[in-house]
Design a protein around this motif. Structure first.
Motif, PDB file in Angstrom:
ATOM      1  N   TRP C 127      -7.399  62.961  22.268  1.00 33.36           N
ATOM      2  CA  TRP C 127      -7.619  62.523  20.895  1.00 33.36           C
ATOM      3  C   TRP C 127      -7.033  63.493  19.881  1.00 33.36           C
ATOM      4  O   TRP C 127      -7.460  63.526  18.733  1.00 33.36           O
ATOM      5  CB  TRP C 127      -9.124  62.367  20.638  1.00 33.36           C
ATOM      6  CG  TRP C 127      -9.734  61.268  21.442  1.00 33.36           C
ATOM      7  CD1 TRP C 127      -9.121  60.143  21.911  1.00 33.36           C
ATOM      8  CD2 TRP C 127     -11.091  61.187  21.867  1.00 33.36           C
ATOM      9  NE1 TRP C 127     -10.009  59.360  22.611  1.00 33.36           N
ATOM     10  CE2 TRP C 127     -11.236  59.978  22.592  1.00 33.36           C
ATOM     11  CE3 TRP C 127     -12.212  62.004  21.705  1.00 33.36           C
ATOM     12  CZ2 TRP C 127     -12.437  59.584  23.160  1.00 33.36           C
ATOM     13  CZ3 TRP C 127     -13.411  61.598  22.257  1.00 33.36           C
ATOM     14  CH2 TRP C 127     -13.508  60.404  22.983  1.00 33.36           C
ATOM     15  N   ARG C 128      -6.053  64.268  20.309  1.00 35.78           N
ATOM     16  CA  ARG C 128      -5.618  65.352  19.443  1.00 35.78           C
ATOM     17  C   ARG C 128      -5.092  64.895  18.095  1.00 35.78           C
ATOM     18  O   ARG C 128      -5.080  65.635  17.136  1.00 35.78           O
ATOM     19  CB  ARG C 128      -4.584  66.236  20.137  1.00 35.78           C
ATOM     20  CG  ARG C 128      -3.281  65.544  20.470  1.00 35.78           C
ATOM     21  CD  ARG C 128      -2.480  66.445  21.397  1.00 35.78           C
ATOM     22  NE  ARG C 128      -1.213  65.840  21.769  1.00 35.78           N
ATOM     23  CZ  ARG C 128      -1.078  64.828  22.618  1.00 35.78           C
ATOM     24  NH1 ARG C 128      -2.167  64.311  23.175  1.00 35.78           N
ATOM     25  NH2 ARG C 128       0.113  64.339  22.900  1.00 35.78           N
ATOM     26  N   LYS C 129      -4.671  63.613  18.057  1.00 34.52           N
ATOM     27  CA  LYS C 129      -4.158  63.135  16.789  1.00 34.52           C
ATOM     28  C   LYS C 129      -5.259  62.955  15.757  1.00 34.52           C
ATOM     29  O   LYS C 129      -5.020  62.978  14.562  1.00 34.52           O
ATOM     30  CB  LYS C 129      -3.449  61.787  16.983  1.00 34.52           C
ATOM     31  CG  LYS C 129      -2.234  61.840  17.877  1.00 34.52           C
ATOM     32  CD  LYS C 129      -1.228  60.751  17.475  1.00 34.52           C
ATOM     33  CE  LYS C 129      -0.093  60.692  18.469  1.00 34.52           C
ATOM     34  NZ  LYS C 129      -0.486  60.009  19.728  1.00 34.52           N
ATOM     35  N   PHE C 130      -6.520  62.732  16.272  1.00 36.04           N
ATOM     36  CA  PHE C 130      -7.588  62.420  15.330  1.00 36.04           C
ATOM     37  C   PHE C 130      -8.550  63.580  15.120  1.00 36.04           C
ATOM     38  O   PHE C 130      -9.549  63.433  14.432  1.00 36.04           O
ATOM     39  CB  PHE C 130      -8.413  61.239  15.852  1.00 36.04           C
ATOM     40  CG  PHE C 130      -7.571  60.098  16.328  1.00 36.04           C
ATOM     41  CD1 PHE C 130      -7.422  59.874  17.691  1.00 36.04           C
ATOM     42  CD2 PHE C 130      -6.922  59.268  15.441  1.00 36.04           C
ATOM     43  CE1 PHE C 130      -6.649  58.821  18.146  1.00 36.04           C
ATOM     44  CE2 PHE C 130      -6.141  58.227  15.893  1.00 36.04           C
ATOM     45  CZ  PHE C 130      -5.997  57.996  17.244  1.00 36.04           C
ATOM     46  N   LEU C 131      -8.229  64.707  15.746  1.00 37.41           N
ATOM     47  CA  LEU C 131      -9.215  65.792  15.730  1.00 37.41           C
ATOM     48  C   LEU C 131      -9.535  66.306  14.332  1.00 37.41           C
ATOM     49  O   LEU C 131      -8.662  66.600  13.544  1.00 37.41           O
ATOM     50  CB  LEU C 131      -8.715  66.968  16.584  1.00 37.41           C
ATOM     51  CG  LEU C 131      -8.768  66.745  18.088  1.00 37.41           C
ATOM     52  CD1 LEU C 131      -8.267  67.980  18.818  1.00 37.41           C
ATOM     53  CD2 LEU C 131     -10.186  66.440  18.539  1.00 37.41           C
ATOM     54  N   SER C 132     -10.807  66.394  14.047  1.00 33.14           N
ATOM     55  CA  SER C 132     -11.290  67.021  12.824  1.00 33.14           C
ATOM     56  C   SER C 132     -12.528  67.800  13.224  1.00 33.14           C
ATOM     57  O   SER C 132     -13.047  67.591  14.325  1.00 33.14           O
ATOM     58  CB  SER C 132     -11.669  65.945  11.800  1.00 33.14           C
ATOM     59  OG  SER C 132     -12.803  65.250  12.271  1.00 33.14           O
ATOM     60  N   PRO C 133     -13.013  68.671  12.346  1.00 33.65           N
ATOM     61  CA  PRO C 133     -14.218  69.416  12.743  1.00 33.65           C
ATOM     62  C   PRO C 133     -15.352  68.504  13.175  1.00 33.65           C
ATOM     63  O   PRO C 133     -16.068  68.787  14.130  1.00 33.65           O
ATOM     64  CB  PRO C 133     -14.574  70.206  11.484  1.00 33.65           C
ATOM     65  CG  PRO C 133     -13.272  70.407  10.797  1.00 33.65           C
ATOM     66  CD  PRO C 133     -12.475  69.176  11.051  1.00 33.65           C
ATOM     67  N   VAL C 134     -15.501  67.360  12.504  1.00 31.27           N
ATOM     68  CA  VAL C 134     -16.610  66.470  12.859  1.00 31.27           C
ATOM     69  C   VAL C 134     -16.416  65.894  14.256  1.00 31.27           C
ATOM     70  O   VAL C 134     -17.343  65.860  15.067  1.00 31.27           O
ATOM     71  CB  VAL C 134     -16.737  65.326  11.825  1.00 31.27           C
ATOM     72  CG1 VAL C 134     -17.780  64.335  12.280  1.00 31.27           C
ATOM     73  CG2 VAL C 134     -17.085  65.887  10.472  1.00 31.27           C
ATOM     74  N   LEU C 135     -15.195  65.451  14.546  1.00 25.15           N
ATOM     75  CA  LEU C 135     -14.944  64.870  15.863  1.00 25.15           C
ATOM     76  C   LEU C 135     -15.150  65.901  16.965  1.00 25.15           C
ATOM     77  O   LEU C 135     -15.718  65.605  18.012  1.00 25.15           O
ATOM     78  CB  LEU C 135     -13.524  64.301  15.938  1.00 25.15           C
ATOM     79  CG  LEU C 135     -13.200  63.576  17.257  1.00 25.15           C
ATOM     80  CD1 LEU C 135     -14.175  62.440  17.497  1.00 25.15           C
ATOM     81  CD2 LEU C 135     -11.768  63.056  17.251  1.00 25.15           C
ATOM     82  N   ILE C 136     -14.686  67.097  16.678  1.00 27.72           N
ATOM     83  CA  ILE C 136     -14.880  68.160  17.675  1.00 27.72           C
ATOM     84  C   ILE C 136     -16.374  68.394  17.909  1.00 27.72           C
ATOM     85  O   ILE C 136     -16.822  68.538  19.053  1.00 27.72           O
ATOM     86  CB  ILE C 136     -14.220  69.477  17.213  1.00 27.72           C
ATOM     87  CG1 ILE C 136     -12.715  69.272  17.089  1.00 27.72           C
ATOM     88  CG2 ILE C 136     -14.521  70.595  18.200  1.00 27.72           C
ATOM     89  CD1 ILE C 136     -12.005  70.459  16.509  1.00 27.72           C
ATOM     90  N   LEU C 138     -18.730  66.279  17.625  1.00 27.09           N
ATOM     91  CA  LEU C 138     -19.263  65.181  18.432  1.00 27.09           C
ATOM     92  C   LEU C 138     -18.907  65.352  19.902  1.00 27.09           C
ATOM     93  O   LEU C 138     -19.734  65.128  20.785  1.00 27.09           O
ATOM     94  CB  LEU C 138     -18.729  63.840  17.914  1.00 27.09           C
ATOM     95  CG  LEU C 138     -19.306  63.400  16.569  1.00 27.09           C
ATOM     96  CD1 LEU C 138     -18.607  62.147  16.069  1.00 27.09           C
ATOM     97  CD2 LEU C 138     -20.800  63.145  16.697  1.00 27.09           C
ATOM     98  N   ILE C 139     -17.662  65.721  20.134  1.00 26.85           N
ATOM     99  CA  ILE C 139     -17.240  65.913  21.524  1.00 26.85           C
ATOM    100  C   ILE C 139     -18.067  67.016  22.192  1.00 26.85           C
ATOM    101  O   ILE C 139     -18.529  66.877  23.322  1.00 26.85           O
ATOM    102  CB  ILE C 139     -15.728  66.263  21.594  1.00 26.85           C
ATOM    103  CG1 ILE C 139     -14.892  65.098  21.076  1.00 26.85           C
ATOM    104  CG2 ILE C 139     -15.342  66.605  23.015  1.00 26.85           C
ATOM    105  CD1 ILE C 139     -13.412  65.410  21.035  1.00 26.85           C
ATOM    106  N   LEU C 140     -18.244  68.113  21.466  1.00 32.15           N
ATOM    107  CA  LEU C 140     -19.027  69.219  22.037  1.00 32.15           C
ATOM    108  C   LEU C 140     -20.452  68.777  22.326  1.00 32.15           C
ATOM    109  O   LEU C 140     -21.068  69.188  23.309  1.00 32.15           O
ATOM    110  CB  LEU C 140     -19.036  70.418  21.083  1.00 32.15           C
ATOM    111  CG  LEU C 140     -17.731  71.221  20.983  1.00 32.15           C
ATOM    112  CD1 LEU C 140     -17.849  72.258  19.888  1.00 32.15           C
ATOM    113  CD2 LEU C 140     -17.424  71.896  22.306  1.00 32.15           C
ATOM    114  N   SER C 141     -20.989  67.908  21.477  1.00 35.37           N
ATOM    115  CA  SER C 141     -22.372  67.467  21.658  1.00 35.37           C
ATOM    116  C   SER C 141     -22.571  66.716  22.953  1.00 35.37           C
ATOM    117  O   SER C 141     -23.691  66.626  23.462  1.00 35.37           O
ATOM    118  CB  SER C 141     -22.819  66.577  20.504  1.00 35.37           C
ATOM    119  OG  SER C 141     -22.598  67.234  19.288  1.00 35.37           O
TER     120      SER C 141
END
Lengths: 322, 326, 271
Positions: C127-136, C138-141
């Motif tokens: 998903w590197r094209k959409f990565l933002s702090p929020v998305l990251i 969520l992924i970490l969660s």
């Protein structure tokens, strides 16, 4: 309508230990008890590790036995309907060994008192207050010195009395007391035990669980001696403790340090119990290994309870007297 | 009665815990003499100061515990005298502890190092005090253990492999290793069941009779006191209220607290009603004036509320601290 | 109640870091993310306290922005994870039926055992094209909740064995009331400590995957600064400050958060 208030039939509970907990040993092994409808103090006596606390929790319906059943007025305590369960909780109360664990250390103690009054007696707040005040007075405390305080603000003796008060509030018919005075100062123990005696006169039964035979003798009508999860002797308190039919009972009584018994206490040779877990697992009599009177039969076969007068003893030596 | 030479003299010992909010007066002006070749019991309930007193005798004074006043003198068998109250921990550790005086704390059997075999416990002590090498220590330990009648296998075991009773006997044996003049045992059997308790205490008594030294047994259990000790002292709220021969005290207790302790003992075969004391032990941050027992004493007089009684000899060898006796 | 010196110091450092991360950015004289705003490769000086980067950014203001993003990301992850841990852990601790109990335990344990970092790298890459702090966050969660859930579950199981649970039942209280009134204080204390641990973990994780270039490249995070520093071979070229200051600040943040969690667990008696 059953004759018995509470009955335990062939209770067994296994705990696992060892690798992955695969080896199972019976913490409670084929235990049967009865509490009739008339007030009685039954003592379950035995050393720590003999299964008495597990037995208490099974009798209270907090743990499910692996075998056997606990009957409250003839019905299985784990299969009670809602209303029956509520009545069970009211009529069968408990007192625990450590008063500081009996209450949530983070919360005020009076919440349990008022809760018991409201839920068990179904009264409103005003009446609940009056009842709490009255029962605290009975145990020798004023409501003023109890409200708004957390467990740490009381001494062990005071807190245990509050625990007793809470149990009494529910107007129970039976109180299961697990080592209620072992953490209390010696000079205050008698006051609490006398309270139990008086309550029995007023119609409350007790199952008193303890390792202290002297206090057991003092208050009990009936006594059951437990060894490694099994009842080895059961009968009227004075007969059991003064006749000491079972070798274990005899050893227990002889090991009691008492003024005036100095000579015999120092002299007699005693075989201390061996490795606990091993004894739990034998198929024969669990005491056979250290018993001075054991025979081949004892090691191979587990003895049932034989009747000797009013006492039942689990020992092959009494087979003919049955 | 026996050879009356003194092994320990405590004079006006005052000690307690210095906390930020208050000072807990745990040992309040205690004077006591211990003799050689005796088992001396210190009885009393929780909070009476007996464990603290034992620590001060041993010299194990570490903050918040402080020694405010008094002297404690140990008279060793070879004529050496130690003024324990004025010696540093370092000196005590090197020269006095284990050799002249030993201490078995409460729950001592759990103090054994779970990662060391029993023989290594011996080796460590032998090394520290006698500079012995491991092999010599092992040999000595074996002889020593056998002399106590304990099985050899005990040495190669880890503490958790032994039963509680066996562990306690090992601890007792360790404490007697250098044949100290005094052994202090704080509630040596409170964690044991009644049968193991008897085995351990009989073991202790046999050892004492052989070595002819002094053992101090702190126990709240009056039953244990009655069968084990030769002489005893009763403590209440930081004070010694009665001292005397055990048999005498049980047959003729003089202090009201002692009387109450003995009367409330349940005995097998006796169902007569027992009475405990009313009220509860005082808060040692704020002890009552005068005699500390007066709020609970059924015989208290006006003077009891104002002045503290002193310990006086009521009859030969029997001391009481009570206004009723004067 | 006396506040110990260690707590004062710890809180002081955290307060300073928070001011640096959240208040300071408002005073930035320029957008620190934009390239070529200041002279390149300047070592730390009075004008540029942290020095400047090879692409012409003021490292001081850039780090302050980055720290803010890292912290927000960490807080987001920790909050989501703690909430899931609370729900799933409590459920697992209370559920009665044997099947549901096994299922929940299996679920929680699996997520504990699945290796987090490789999966995160794969997801971040996909998903590197959409990565933002929020998305990251969520992924970490996705993995953050696992171990805390396990702990909440064991905490509840052990609470259920304590005498005061029995006293409550004998006083007529139902399990709902017991959960919210008796157990919640314990659970919350534990979750507070866990929150700080998760915060640290999230910030550290983000930094790790960022160094691989798998984090947000538009927004600045501590990890992304390090990434760019490595991309421009800053260490080889002697531009040591580009890597050092972000790492230094990160280390200070993590260590003080850890100390804070230690102090809290000592104070509340939680392990």
């Amino acid at each position: 309508m059953s004759e018995l208030l509470l009955e335990a039939r062939n209770l067994a509970k296994y705990f696992g230990y060892g690798f992955l907990g695969r080896t199972k040993f019976p913490a409670v092994d084929n235990v049967s008890l009865t509490m009739e409808n008339f007030p009685k103090i039954l003592t379950i006596a035995g050393e720590s590790g003999c299964g008495k606390t597990t037995l208490a929790r099974i009798l209270l319906g907090f743990i499910k036995p692996d075998e056997g059943v606990v009957l409250y007025k003839g019905k299985n305590v784990h299969k009670l309907k809602r209303g029956e369960k509520k009545l069970f909780r009211k009529e069968v109360q408990a007192i625990f060994q450590d008063p500081y664990e009996t209450f949530n250390p983070l919360k005020k103690v009076d919440t349990y008192l008022f809760g018991t009054a409201k839920h068990m007696l179904g009264v409103n707040s005003k009446e609940a207050f009056a009842r709490v005040e009255k029962v605290l007075e009975f145990v020798g405390l004023s409501i003023k010195e109890v409200v708004d305080k957390k467990p740490r603000e009381f001494s062990g003796g005071q807190l245990q009395r509050i625990s007793i008060a809470r149990a009494l509030l529910a107007e129970p018919r039976l109180i299961i007391a697990d080592e209620p005075v072992s953490m209390i100062d010696v000079s205050l123990r008698m006051n609490i035990l006398n309270m139990f005696k008086d309550l029995r006169e007023e119609g409350v039964s007790f199952i008193y669980i303890t390792h202290d035979l002297a206090t057991a003798y003092y208050i009990s009508d009936e006594i059951a001696v437990m060894y490694r999860g099994m009842i080895v002797e059961i009968g009227p308190a004075s007969e059991v403790l003064l006749n000491q039919y079972h070798p274990y009972t005899k050893t227990l009584v002889k090991s009691l340090p008492e003024p005036g018994k100095r000579e015999e206490w120092l002299k007699e040779k005693v075989n201390p119990p061996g490795i606990e877990i091993k004894e739990f697992l034998v198929s024969g009599c669990k005491y056979a290994d250290i018993c001075p009177n054991s025979s081949e039969k004892c090691i191979k076969e587990r003895p049932p309870l034989f009747k000797v007068g009013n006492v039942k003893v689990a020992c092959w030596n009494y087979q003919d007297q049955d | 009665m026996k050879n009356m030479s003194i092994v320990l003299k405590c004079l006006n010992v005052k000690g307690g815990y210095e906390l930020s909010e208050a000072y807990i007066d745990a040992v309040s002006n205690v004077s006591l003499e211990l003799r050689t070749n005796e088992i001396f019991g210190i009885a009393g309930e929780s909070g009476c100061g007996k464990s603290t007193f034992i620590k001060t005798i041993y010299g194990y004074i570490e903050p918040p515990l402080i020694l405010k006043d008094g002297t404690i003198e140990l008279y060793g068998r070879n004529g050496k005298t130690f003024n324990i109250s004025s010696l540093s921990l370092g000196y005590l550790r090197k020269n006095v502890w284990w050799k002249y005086i030993s201490y078995i704390p409460q729950n001592a059997m759990n103090v054994l190092n779970p990662t060391m075999r029993i023989r290594d416990h011996f080796a460590e002590i032998y090394k520290e005090h006698m500079g012995l090498k491991k092999r010599d220590s092992y040999t000595r330990a074996q002889e020593y253990i056998e002399s106590f009648g304990l099985p050899n296998e005990v040495l190669s075991a880890f503490p958790h492999q032994l039963s509680g009773g066996m562990r306690q006997r090992v601890v007792i044996a360790l404490s007697l290793l250098f044949e100290p003049d005094i052994v202090l045992a704080d509630e040596p059997t409170s964690a044991l069941d009644v049968i193991n308790q008897r085995v351990s205490l009989v073991f202790l008594r046999k050892a004492q009779r052989k070595l002819k030294n002094t053992i101090v047994v702190v126990s709240h259990d009056m039953g244990v006191q009655s069968v084990l000790t030769d002489r005893m002292g009763i403590m209440y709220a930081g004070k010694i209220v009665e001292i005397g021969e055990t048999q005498t005290i049980f047959e003729n207790p003089l202090h009201p607290y002692t009387k109450m302790l003995i009367k409330s003992l349940p005995r097998l075969g006796d169902k007569t009603r027992r009475v405990g004391a009313k009220g509860q032990p005082p808060d040692l941050r704020n002890p009552p004036p005068g005699c500390r027992f007066h709020p609970r004493c059924p015989y208290s007089k006006p003077i009891c509320r104002k002045e503290e009684p002193t310990l006086l000899e009521a009859e030969q060898g029997h001391y009481v601290s009570c206004w009723l006796m004067e | 109640m006396k506040i110990p010196l260690s707590l004062k110091i710890t809180l002081g450092i955290i307060a300073s870091l928070l001011i640096f991360a959240f208040i300071l950015p408002y005073f930035a004289p320029y957008d620190p993310r934009r390239w070529a705003t200041v002279p390149r490769d300047n070592p730390p000086s009075f004008t540029y306290p942290f020095g400047t980067t090879t692409v012409g950014q003021d490292l001081f203001w850039l780090t302050s922005y980055a720290l803010r993003n890292s912290i927000i990301l960490g807080i987001l992850t920790a909050s989501i994870s703690v909430m899931i841990a609370f729900l799933l852990g409590s459920l697992a601790g209370f559920v009665r039926g044997t099947i549901s109990r096994y299922a929940l335990t299996l679920l929680i344990d699996s997520f504990c055992l699945i290796p987090g970092l490789p999966v995160l790298i794969v997801l971040a890459y996909s998903w590197r094209k959409f990565l933002s702090p929020v998305l990251i966050a969520l992924i970490l969660s996705i993995f953050g909740w696992a171990w805390p859930s396990r702990s909440v579950r064991s905490l509840i199981l052990s609470l259920r064995e304590r005498s005061f649970t029995y006293t409550s039942i004998l006083s007529g209280f139902g399990m709902m009331r017991i959960f919210f009134y008796e157990y919640l204080p314990y659970i919350i204390r534990w979750l507070a400590v866990s929150f700080l641990g998760l915060l640290n973990w999230a910030i550290g994780m983000e930094t790790t995957i960022a160094v691989f270039g798998l984090s947000t490249l538009e927004e600045a995070t501590i990890g992304s600064i390090i990434y760019w520093a490595l991309q421009y071979q800053s260490i080889l070229r002697g531009i040591w400050w580009w890597v050092t200051f972000p790492i230094l600040l990160l280390a200070i943040l993590i260590v003080t958060l850890y100390e804070l969690s230690k102090i809290i667990s000592e104070f509340t008696g939680v392990k």
